[in-house]
Design a protein around this motif. Sequence first.
Motif, mmCIF file in Angstrom:
data_model
loop_
_atom_site.group_PDB
_atom_site.id
_atom_site.type_symbol
_atom_site.label_atom_id
_atom_site.label_comp_id
_atom_site.label_asym_id
_atom_site.label_seq_id
_atom_site.Cartn_x
_atom_site.Cartn_y
_atom_site.Cartn_z
ATOM 1 N N ALA A 114 0.837 -1.210 0.000
ATOM 2 C CA ALA A 114 0.000 0.000 0.000
ATOM 3 C C ALA A 114 0.872 1.260 0.000
ATOM 4 C CB ALA A 114 -0.942 -0.005 1.202
ATOM 5 N N ALA A 115 1.964 1.230 0.756
ATOM 6 C CA ALA A 115 2.882 2.374 0.765
ATOM 7 C C ALA A 115 3.494 2.574 -0.616
ATOM 8 C CB ALA A 115 3.975 2.165 1.819
ATOM 9 N N GLU A 116 3.900 1.481 -1.236
ATOM 10 C CA GLU A 116 4.470 1.564 -2.591
ATOM 11 C C GLU A 116 3.472 2.167 -3.568
ATOM 12 O OE1 GLU A 116 5.509 -2.497 -3.372
ATOM 13 O OE2 GLU A 116 7.313 -2.429 -2.123
ATOM 14 N N ARG A 117 2.214 1.703 -3.498
ATOM 15 C CA ARG A 117 1.181 2.219 -4.410
ATOM 16 C C ARG A 117 0.931 3.706 -4.211
ATOM 17 N NH1 ARG A 117 -1.924 -2.415 -3.039
ATOM 18 N NH2 ARG A 117 -3.209 -1.052 -1.779
ATOM 19 N N SER A 118 1.055 4.163 -2.964
ATOM 20 C CA SER A 118 0.788 5.577 -2.683
ATOM 21 C C SER A 118 2.022 6.455 -2.914
ATOM 22 C CB SER A 118 0.294 5.749 -1.248
ATOM 23 O OG SER A 118 1.353 5.532 -0.324
ATOM 24 N N GLY A 119 3.149 5.824 -3.228
ATOM 25 C CA GLY A 119 4.369 6.590 -3.469
ATOM 26 C C GLY A 119 5.103 6.964 -2.191
ATOM 27 N N SER A 120 4.711 6.373 -1.066
ATOM 28 C CA SER A 120 5.400 6.668 0.190
ATOM 29 C C SER A 120 6.346 5.519 0.547
ATOM 30 C CB SER A 120 4.389 6.907 1.311
ATOM 31 O OG SER A 120 3.587 5.768 1.517
ATOM 32 N N GLN A 121 7.078 5.703 1.615
ATOM 33 C CA GLN A 121 8.049 4.705 2.036
ATOM 34 C C GLN A 121 7.536 3.989 3.283
ATOM 35 O OE1 GLN A 121 11.287 7.512 2.344
ATOM 36 N NE2 GLN A 121 12.176 6.720 0.446
ATOM 37 N N ALA A 122 7.702 2.694 3.317
ATOM 38 C CA ALA A 122 7.245 1.903 4.446
ATOM 39 C C ALA A 122 8.312 1.848 5.534
ATOM 40 C CB ALA A 122 6.893 0.489 3.985
ATOM 41 N N THR A 123 7.863 2.000 6.769
ATOM 42 C CA THR A 123 8.732 1.904 7.937
ATOM 43 C C THR A 123 8.020 1.066 8.990
ATOM 44 O OG1 THR A 123 7.773 3.861 8.969
ATOM 45 C CG2 THR A 123 9.687 4.227 7.522
ATOM 46 N N VAL A 124 8.759 0.694 10.021
ATOM 47 C CA VAL A 124 8.133 -0.050 11.121
ATOM 48 C C VAL A 124 7.044 0.807 11.768
ATOM 49 C CG1 VAL A 124 8.526 -1.110 13.380
ATOM 50 C CG2 VAL A 124 10.164 -1.490 11.539
ATOM 51 N N SER A 125 7.283 2.097 11.904
ATOM 52 C CA SER A 125 6.259 2.990 12.468
ATOM 53 C C SER A 125 5.009 2.996 11.605
ATOM 54 C CB SER A 125 6.791 4.421 12.588
ATOM 55 O OG SER A 125 7.854 4.465 13.496
ATOM 56 N N GLY A 126 5.199 2.990 10.301
ATOM 57 C CA GLY A 126 4.062 2.946 9.388
ATOM 58 C C GLY A 126 3.292 1.645 9.502
#
Length: 147
Positions: A46-58
């Motif tokens: 989902a993060a990839e699709r939205s153009g954001s970066q995934a983190t443990v906090s995310g």
Amino acid sequence: MISRVDVETHLAAVEQALIAMRRSQSRRALAELAVPAFEVLDVIEAAERSGSQATVSGVAAALHVDQPRASKLVTSAVDAGLVARVADKADGRRVLLVRTPRGRATSADLHRARQAACAAAMADWSDEERVVFAGLLTRFVAVFGAR
């Protein structure tokens, strides 16, 4: 005109449907697809699709768990070879999560399995019913999940 009683009856029906759906998922239809590492894959995708970066906090925020629990879930996904931790090029102190090739393949398999389960549940529905349901369910989840 719809009466207040009709509205309350329909709300109760939706509530009961949500309960039944949760129970059926925990017992049968999608239970084998509800592995915690798979939830981590879904968040990263989902993060990839939205153009954001995934983190443990995310992951923690998306799964509504605390940071230590999210870290354990991510470690499980890493140990399974589905996810890799990489240093953020912009901030070397920050760790990003990415799906490995195996993780991307697993995501594709999950999509196929989930969609097959949905197709089986709606096998006797018309195309129009499927379209209407998809639109209404997507709208409902967008609002329901934001609360």
